[in-house]
Each structure stands twice: as C-alpha cells, then as structure tokens.
Design a protein around this motif. Structure first.
Motif, PDB file in Angstrom:
ATOM      1  N   VAL A   1      38.095  51.952  57.051  1.00 24.45           N
ATOM      2  CA  VAL A   1      38.153  53.411  56.889  1.00 24.45           C
ATOM      3  C   VAL A   1      39.372  53.807  56.059  1.00 24.45           C
ATOM      4  CG1 VAL A   1      38.327  55.617  58.088  1.00 24.45           C
ATOM      5  CG2 VAL A   1      36.932  53.778  59.054  1.00 24.45           C
ATOM      6  N   ALA A   2      40.512  53.164  56.327  1.00 24.21           N
ATOM      7  CA  ALA A   2      41.735  53.481  55.582  1.00 24.21           C
ATOM      8  C   ALA A   2      41.584  53.123  54.105  1.00 24.21           C
ATOM      9  CB  ALA A   2      42.921  52.730  56.185  1.00 24.21           C
ATOM     10  N   LEU A   3      40.909  52.015  53.804  1.00 20.40           N
ATOM     11  CA  LEU A   3      40.683  51.647  52.407  1.00 20.40           C
ATOM     12  C   LEU A   3      39.814  52.682  51.713  1.00 20.40           C
ATOM     13  CD1 LEU A   3      40.057  47.787  52.667  1.00 20.40           C
ATOM     14  CD2 LEU A   3      42.098  48.947  51.831  1.00 20.40           C
ATOM     15  N   ASP A   4      38.836  53.198  52.430  1.00 19.67           N
ATOM     16  CA  ASP A   4      37.955  54.216  51.854  1.00 19.67           C
ATOM     17  C   ASP A   4      38.738  55.469  51.489  1.00 19.67           C
ATOM     18  OD1 ASP A   4      35.488  55.050  50.970  1.00 19.67           O
ATOM     19  OD2 ASP A   4      34.895  55.900  52.887  1.00 19.67           O
ATOM     20  N   VAL A   5      39.755  55.784  52.282  1.00 17.83           N
ATOM     21  CA  VAL A   5      40.557  56.989  52.041  1.00 17.83           C
ATOM     22  C   VAL A   5      41.331  56.887  50.730  1.00 17.83           C
ATOM     23  CG1 VAL A   5      42.506  58.346  52.901  1.00 17.83           C
ATOM     24  CG2 VAL A   5      40.735  57.565  54.481  1.00 17.83           C
ATOM     25  N   VAL A   6      41.817  55.678  50.393  1.00 17.08           N
ATOM     26  CA  VAL A   6      42.611  55.511  49.164  1.00 17.08           C
ATOM     27  C   VAL A   6      41.744  55.128  47.973  1.00 17.08           C
ATOM     28  CG1 VAL A   6      44.687  54.884  50.440  1.00 17.08           C
ATOM     29  CG2 VAL A   6      43.091  53.088  49.726  1.00 17.08           C
ATOM     30  N   GLY A   7      40.440  55.278  48.100  1.00 16.15           N
ATOM     31  CA  GLY A   7      39.574  55.044  46.970  1.00 16.15           C
ATOM     32  C   GLY A   7      39.012  53.648  46.836  1.00 16.15           C
ATOM     33  N   VAL A   8      39.294  52.770  47.799  1.00 17.19           N
ATOM     34  CA  VAL A   8      38.739  51.415  47.774  1.00 17.19           C
ATOM     35  C   VAL A   8      37.435  51.436  48.572  1.00 17.19           C
ATOM     36  CG1 VAL A   8      39.099  48.997  48.389  1.00 17.19           C
ATOM     37  CG2 VAL A   8      41.029  50.389  47.627  1.00 17.19           C
ATOM     38  N   PRO A   9      36.317  51.074  47.958  1.00 18.72           N
ATOM     39  CA  PRO A   9      35.038  51.114  48.690  1.00 18.72           C
ATOM     40  C   PRO A   9      35.118  50.312  49.982  1.00 18.72           C
ATOM     41  CG  PRO A   9      34.673  50.656  46.363  1.00 18.72           C
ATOM     42  CD  PRO A   9      36.156  50.566  46.591  1.00 18.72           C
ATOM     43  N   ARG A  10      34.680  50.907  51.091  1.00 24.99           N
ATOM     44  CA  ARG A  10      34.784  50.222  52.369  1.00 24.99           C
ATOM     45  C   ARG A  10      33.910  48.974  52.403  1.00 24.99           C
ATOM     46  NH1 ARG A  10      33.132  54.600  56.585  1.00 24.99           N
ATOM     47  NH2 ARG A  10      33.821  52.922  57.970  1.00 24.99           N
ATOM     48  N   GLU A  11      32.879  48.919  51.525  1.00 24.49           N
ATOM     49  CA  GLU A  11      32.027  47.733  51.471  1.00 24.49           C
ATOM     50  C   GLU A  11      32.795  46.515  50.973  1.00 24.49           C
ATOM     51  OE1 GLU A  11      29.623  51.276  51.647  1.00 24.49           O
ATOM     52  OE2 GLU A  11      31.208  50.674  50.257  1.00 24.49           O
ATOM     53  N   ILE A  12      33.940  46.759  50.325  1.00 24.38           N
ATOM     54  CA  ILE A  12      34.729  45.634  49.819  1.00 24.38           C
ATOM     55  C   ILE A  12      35.228  44.776  50.971  1.00 24.38           C
ATOM     56  CG2 ILE A  12      37.055  46.624  49.835  1.00 24.38           C
ATOM     57  CD1 ILE A  12      35.499  44.697  46.925  1.00 24.38           C
ATOM     58  N   VAL A  13      35.352  45.368  52.171  1.00 26.21           N
ATOM     59  CA  VAL A  13      35.788  44.606  53.340  1.00 26.21           C
ATOM     60  C   VAL A  13      34.778  43.518  53.679  1.00 26.21           C
ATOM     61  CG1 VAL A  13      36.210  44.730  55.828  1.00 26.21           C
ATOM     62  CG2 VAL A  13      37.226  46.427  54.310  1.00 26.21           C
TER      63      VAL A  13
END
Length: 361
Positions: free
Chosen positions: A304-316
């Motif tokens: 969720v935190a990655l999604d906030v900074v513009g990193v697609p959460r699917e990258i996890v």
C-alpha cells in the motif's frame, strides 16, 4: 568445511545479491526508482501497526510453510494445503460456534477439531499415494476444488450457516473459544503466534533429534537406500502426508480465533500457495522459513505504501517471485559448483600405490 561454508554463507549472499539486482531491474522497467521503493519500504518499519500486522500474517504463512516443508523433506509435494486449511477452519468454526464449553477447554476443542479435519482431508491422497502410487500433486490439487464445494455446502443457510447482510457466516464463536492476543502498542499480536513458534521447535526436534526425522529425510534422499535399511516406505508416505495435513489444519486458526471468530464466504484464501513459496524461500529450515515468512508478510503490508509513492503495488508480487526464484537458483548453482569442485579434488588425488593396494587386500 569449505562445502559447509558454501552452503551456509555463499548461497544466501548470492541469493540476496541476485534478488536485489532483479528487483531493481523490475522497478526500472516499471518506470519506478529502486531507491524510492527501498526508502519507502524501510520507512514502513515501525510505522503504525505495520510490525504487528506483519507478525500476524507471518504466523499464518509460517504454519502453512511448515505443512508444506514436512512433505518436501520426503520429496512429497502437498499442494493441497490450501484446501486442507480452509476445510479445517470451516469445520472448526462450526464446532466452535455450536458447542458450549468453559474457556481454555473450548479453545482446545477447536484446535483439535481443526487438526483432525486437516488430517482427514489429506487422508485420501495419502492412501492413494501409499497403496496405488497416485501422484499426490494431482490428488491434492483436485481436492482443493472439492474443498470449495464442501465449504459452500457447510456454510449455506440450509446447513450450518446464516445470512449476515450480504455475507454468509458460521455461528460466531463465543469468547470462551477465542485465543487471547498479546497487546503491543496500538495493535494486538495473535496469541496463536506462540503455537506457530512451538510448531517450529517441534519441526526442528522431529527432524534433528528423532529416528522418524532421520528416516523421513533418508527416504527423501534415496528411497531405495532407505528401504534397504529397513525403512517402511509406505508407512513413511502415510505419516508424512498425514502430519502435513494435521499442521495445515491449523493455518486458518490465528485469524479465526484471534480476529474473525467465524468463517465466512470472504474468509482469507491463498495461504496454502503462499506457504509453498515461503517453504522454498526458507529452504525447509525452521529458522529460514520464519525469516521468509516475515519478509513475505512485510512486503504484503508495504504494498500500500509503495502505491502511495507511485510504485505499482503489483510490483510486490513480482519482487516476491523474483526473491524465491533467486534463492532456488542460487542454492542450485552453489550445489553444482560444490559437486564439480569435489569431482576435481577426487580426480587430482594420487592413485594408491601397488604396495598399498596389496596391503589393503
């Protein structure tokens, strides 16, 4: 000594380096900065309830991975942990919400029912494997589909379920059947974390300090040699798979007894398949599995935190897959390098002299 150093140090270091490089490449391809992603992930440590949530999820992943690892020790692939834990959680929730018992005893009964249900669900694949040689991969994954239908029947309003808004749920488990949590700051750690830790200790003791553990690993390494040594292969298959199913039955209980207190149509799914990845990541070692479970759970919570900074959460998901792949490949590379080094050492060793050979005879 050198071979042991390779396995204990070189392989993990190589896996970490390769995983870091592959994850960085994946982030660059997605148009994200690896440094930003790393900074965000590190910043999540200690933020809000991330640590508590990570430990809670890791406890579930850990139990699922232990269930898979027991089979892996004998080269058995119990891919049916998913169905086993879901059926066990459903049956345990029905029993727990129906019976009236005093505290502690109520919780123990729910735990025992879950273990028995998980064992019973894997019994058919175990018997087919032991007596007919049917692949446990095929039989267990087919039973996963059967488990979905079984659960739908059990929690339907016509049987043991009841409507709750737009959801269907089993009767709620009274507080006497809950497993008390451990308050930490603003959150609460599932009490079942202690059970997960006890399972890890028991798994280590079973494999390292018992005759059964030795026979289990010996059967996995060489069934022919184990049979020649007096190990009953059929019995080992049955015990390994039944034990795996028994542990799988406990996978859903941390959330059932620590948070949800009922089984519903939207109860969590997918833990069985996550357990396979975590077991591979931890190399079937109890400590390695614990570290792998914590890493996997932390990445889940940090998405969720990655999604906030513009990193697609699917990258996890990509990062988790690359980490597992890196560990498997790194250990295999080190293993093969060790084999080649040993072959060269044997080839370079001087041949025994004629006098030595005659003296030996």
């Amino acid at each position: 000594m050198i071979a042991r150093w390779r396995g204990a140090v070189l392989a993990p270091v190589l896996a970490i380096v390769v995983a870091a490089l592959l994850c960085a490449v994946a982030l660059l391809i997605s148009g994200s900065s690896p440094l930003t992603a790393l900074t965000t992930l590190v910043g999540q440590i200690g933020s809000g309830t991330v640590v508590v949530d990570t430990i809670n999820s890791a406890s579930v992943y850990y139990v699922a991975a232990l269930a898979v690892a027991i089979g892996f020790q004998m080269k058995l692939f119990n891919i049916g942990v998913e169905g086993q834990y879901r059926v066990a959680a459903c049956v345990a929730a029905i029993v727990g919400g129906t019976v009236v018992l005093p505290p502690v005893l109520h919780t123990i009964v729910i735990l025992v029912v879950a273990v028995l249900a998980g064992t019973a669900w894997v019994a058919v694949p175990a018997l087919l494997k032991a007596y007919r040689g049917v692949s446990e991969v095929i039989s267990t994954i087919m039973l996963n589909a059967v488990a979905i239908g079984m659960i739908a029947f059990l929690i339907s309003p016509d049987t043991f379920g009841k409507l709750a808004g737009n959801n269907i749920t089993t009767p709620p488990i009274p507080e006497s059947g809950w497993f008390p949590g451990i308050p930490v700051g603003s959150g609460e750690i599932f009490g079942m974390v202690l059970v997960a830790a006890a399972l890890g200790v028991g798994y280590w003791f079973l494999l390292s300090r018992t005759r059964f553990g030795f026979e289990l690993k010996a059967s996995g390494e060489s069934p022919t040699a184990a049979a020649a040594g007096g190990v009953n292969a059929r019995r080992m298959i049955l015990v390994a798979l039944l034990t795996s199913g028994a542990v799988a039955g406990l996978v859903g209980l941390p959330e059932l007894l620590g948070r949800d207190h009922a089984y519903t149509l939207v109860s969590p799914q997918g833990y069985g398949f996550t357990g396979i990845a975590v077991a591979l990541l931890g190399r079937n070692h109890p400590v390695g599995i614990a570290l792998g479970a914590l890493l996997w759970a932390f990445l889940d919570k940090a998405a969720v935190a990655l999604d906030v900074v513009g990193v697609p959460r699917e990258i996890v998901l990509i990062m988790q897959g690359l980490i597992v792949l890196s560990v498997v490949v790194a250990y295999e590379i080190v293993r093969r390098a060790g084999q080649r080094a040993e072959q060269r050492r044997v080839a370079a060793a001087p041949a025994p002299s004629t006098e030595t050979a005659e003296a030996a005879t």
